[in-house]
Motif scaffolding. Sequence first.
Motif, PDB file in Angstrom:
ATOM      1  N   UNK A 181       0.813  -1.415   0.091  1.00 37.71           N
ATOM      2  CA  UNK A 181       0.029   0.025   0.090  1.00 37.71           C
ATOM      3  C   UNK A 181       0.781   0.999  -0.066  1.00 37.71           C
ATOM      4  N   UNK A 182       2.194   1.126   0.044  1.00 33.78           N
ATOM      5  CA  UNK A 182       3.114   2.327   0.467  1.00 33.78           C
ATOM      6  C   UNK A 182       3.785   2.543  -0.839  1.00 33.78           C
ATOM      7  N   UNK A 183       4.043   3.931  -1.230  1.00 36.20           N
ATOM      8  CA  UNK A 183       4.792   4.413  -2.439  1.00 36.20           C
ATOM      9  C   UNK A 183       5.727   5.194  -1.883  1.00 36.20           C
ATOM     10  N   UNK A 184       6.789   5.693  -2.510  1.00 37.97           N
ATOM     11  CA  UNK A 184       7.999   6.647  -2.364  1.00 37.97           C
ATOM     12  C   UNK A 184       9.079   6.059  -1.346  1.00 37.97           C
ATOM     13  N   UNK A 185       9.265   4.628  -1.486  1.00 38.09           N
ATOM     14  CA  UNK A 185      10.254   3.938  -0.613  1.00 38.09           C
ATOM     15  C   UNK A 185      11.459   4.280  -1.117  1.00 38.09           C
ATOM     16  N   UNK A 186      11.541   4.733  -2.433  1.00 37.86           N
ATOM     17  CA  UNK A 186      13.023   5.202  -3.010  1.00 37.86           C
ATOM     18  C   UNK A 186      13.431   6.530  -2.470  1.00 37.86           C
ATOM     19  N   UNK A 187      12.668   7.237  -2.006  1.00 39.68           N
ATOM     20  CA  UNK A 187      13.248   8.546  -1.276  1.00 39.68           C
ATOM     21  C   UNK A 187      13.441   8.719   0.063  1.00 39.68           C
ATOM     22  N   UNK A 188      13.312   7.519   0.717  1.00 40.98           N
ATOM     23  CA  UNK A 188      13.704   7.481   2.234  1.00 40.98           C
ATOM     24  C   UNK A 188      15.370   7.395   2.362  1.00 40.98           C
ATOM     25  N   UNK A 189      15.725   7.608   3.630  1.00 41.20           N
ATOM     26  CA  UNK A 189      17.063   7.625   3.952  1.00 41.20           C
ATOM     27  C   UNK A 189      17.659   6.180   3.723  1.00 41.20           C
ATOM     28  N   UNK A 226       5.806   0.828  -6.810  1.00 38.77           N
ATOM     29  CA  UNK A 226       6.075  -0.521  -7.154  1.00 38.77           C
ATOM     30  C   UNK A 226       5.148  -1.084  -8.076  1.00 38.77           C
ATOM     31  N   UNK A 227       5.611  -2.071  -8.817  1.00 34.28           N
ATOM     32  CA  UNK A 227       4.530  -2.635  -9.860  1.00 34.28           C
ATOM     33  C   UNK A 227       3.045  -2.973  -9.320  1.00 34.28           C
ATOM     34  N   UNK A 228       2.169  -2.535 -10.021  1.00 35.46           N
ATOM     35  CA  UNK A 228       0.821  -2.696  -9.471  1.00 35.46           C
ATOM     36  C   UNK A 228       0.223  -1.892  -8.511  1.00 35.46           C
ATOM     37  N   UNK A 229       1.083  -0.699  -8.188  1.00 36.10           N
ATOM     38  CA  UNK A 229       0.786  -0.008  -6.982  1.00 36.10           C
ATOM     39  C   UNK A 229      -0.737   0.389  -6.974  1.00 36.10           C
ATOM     40  N   UNK A 230      -1.369   0.377  -5.820  1.00 39.76           N
ATOM     41  CA  UNK A 230      -2.893   0.851  -5.542  1.00 39.76           C
ATOM     42  C   UNK A 230      -2.919   2.582  -5.671  1.00 39.76           C
TER      43      UNK A 230
END
Length: 698
Positions: free
Chosen positions: A295-303, A322-326
Amino acid sequence: MPDLNRRLLPLLGHSGGSRDAMTCLYRCGNACDHPVPNQSANPYLGDVVDAEMSRRGVIRAGAVGAMVLGFGGPALAPAGPAAAAATTPAAAAHHGRAGRLTFETVAPNTLDRVTVPAGYQSSVVIRWGDPVEPGAPAFDVDKQTAAAQSKQFGYNNDFVGVIPVPGDRDRALLVVNHEYTNEDLMFRGFTTMDALTVEQLRIAIAAHGLSVVEIERVGRTGRWKPAKSRRPRWNRRITALATEFRLTGPVAGSALVRTAADPSGRIVVGTLNNCAGGVTPWGTVLSGEENFNQYFVGGDAVAADVKPKLNRYGITTTARYPSGSRKWDRAQERFDLALHPNEANRFGWIVEVDPFDPTGRPRKHTAMGRFKHEGANVIVARNGRVVAYMGDDERFDYLYKFVSDKKYIDSDAPWARKHNLTLLESGTLYVAKVTGDSDPAEIDGTGRPPADGRFDGRGEWIKLVSGTTSYVPGMTAIDVLTFTRLAGDAVGATKMDRPEDVQPSPRTGKIYAAMTNNTNRGTGANAKADEANPRNANKHGHIFEITEDRGDHTGATFTWQLPIVCGDPAAADTYFGGYDKAAVSPISCPDNVAFDSAGNLWISTDGNALGGNDGLFATPVEGRERGHLRQFLTVPKGAETCGPFITADDRSVFVAVQHPGEITGASVDEPASVWPDGDFAKPGVVVTWRTDGGPVGS
């Protein structure tokens, strides 16, 4: 092109079992198409040196302190608000009926209906969109709103609990969780997540969570339906959209769970991807937050130092979506980790709901650890402490148990119930490490038993944390509880084949865990087969049985064996407790387990890799009939069998029919299933009973 995977990945299928790729996409975000999150170098089971192995003569004592739910029938007397009683196996055996399973076995099939044995009937209790809270409108697939869905029965029901109403043997509270949504099958004309309106996203968010519904018995039968004769007192929708949950335990208030919206780190909005669960002896429901990562996006921008922790939980850190993100961040920005990096830490817990408190905040118990919980089931130990057994539903992840600090009080007095409601807020968390008793060279990955004729061995519960004291070097107690998977990696826990539902037997106290499947076993650099997980490319799964040493559920050691290695009975790589395989039903991908009052084990399946629909099975686990597994029912096309729940008088079996018609290419206008109403597929809860009023099964 962000949603291309929704149209192309279905062609790839599911790498474990035969779940349709549409289910893989919506249920877990195509977890099996991603790298295995557990990249630890934990030793293979066969290579572990276990100092206890020389003690193979330890007596396997019966366990004590199981819970039994009562309906005022012949099994147990009413138990007051708790609707449950702690009892010894001897007491449970006294109340349980004698005799073998005698129902007529249901043959495997691909029919679009619920099929039950001759002499039985089934009916739908409640389905997606049915009114739950007062003022809920009648369901109209073309006029859905988030406000309406917040009062209607949610989507994709999984866990089923039935709790008697005090003083009324013919009324109960049905508690069901709603694991995930499938927008392809919810909204006409669905194309992509980006094309959904914000209101449609909010409808999907509201369709997650739990429902509490007052039900009543129909006449003197085993059939139940929503209560209509008076205004239901306890009906409630708990949603991921707006319901507030209170964090308890050591992690509550810590820096790891504080957000801009909740600087206190104590109040979480919503619950996600609730899978299995359990009913406590004090009459509450436990529900496990499972595949929350999708359910979460934006993991590429975390520390950078946070990314390995997110990766261990399956959260993508190499791309924004992520692929198929909601795309839930379009409706609520808290799902964007680039803006709210701690929000993911607020999910992955065991949730406790008091169905008799319709306005109270449910709780998330951080003392029980954070991982992809299938569920939790509680047993009362000899010393009065409660013990919860839990599985982490991921390939190569672990089995856990939690032992409370406080002791259970067997009383319905308000002060006692108030005390019992705190039992899961503090205690000790353990992870399992097991060894086999055969030469590792005899475990060749084919599923053939070793020279002694069975898969068995010993195990150890490794202490991870007790209260605020960590037993994992380099990790604080808060770290261990928030990143429990990493703690299990650090202490060398045994990698299992997707441990799902874990249930104590109320008759013997033995513990039964469903290992659903793991086709990655023995491939590439992945862990090879071992005695506890004896097949490489394990697509059918198995049942894992634990006997705590000296019957002490709070102890640190146990013995184990595999009573069932699932699959086609005609195949050499299957095992049914030594029973004649010519007389048993084929079974694939065990998921949830439950017991009747006689101690028979009931098993529901998810992703039948043998070609037929999923179903519900039953087998004795003791005596000469041990392993005589028989199919009791099947669910419609594309559906998974969830639950099950057998009432203590053995007159009713409840199952949740999850994701009927979830088959690639299906839609509201072109459904692959028309269950249950003949128009388009709707998840729902079904009850089955014997037409002559006798106990189900025998």
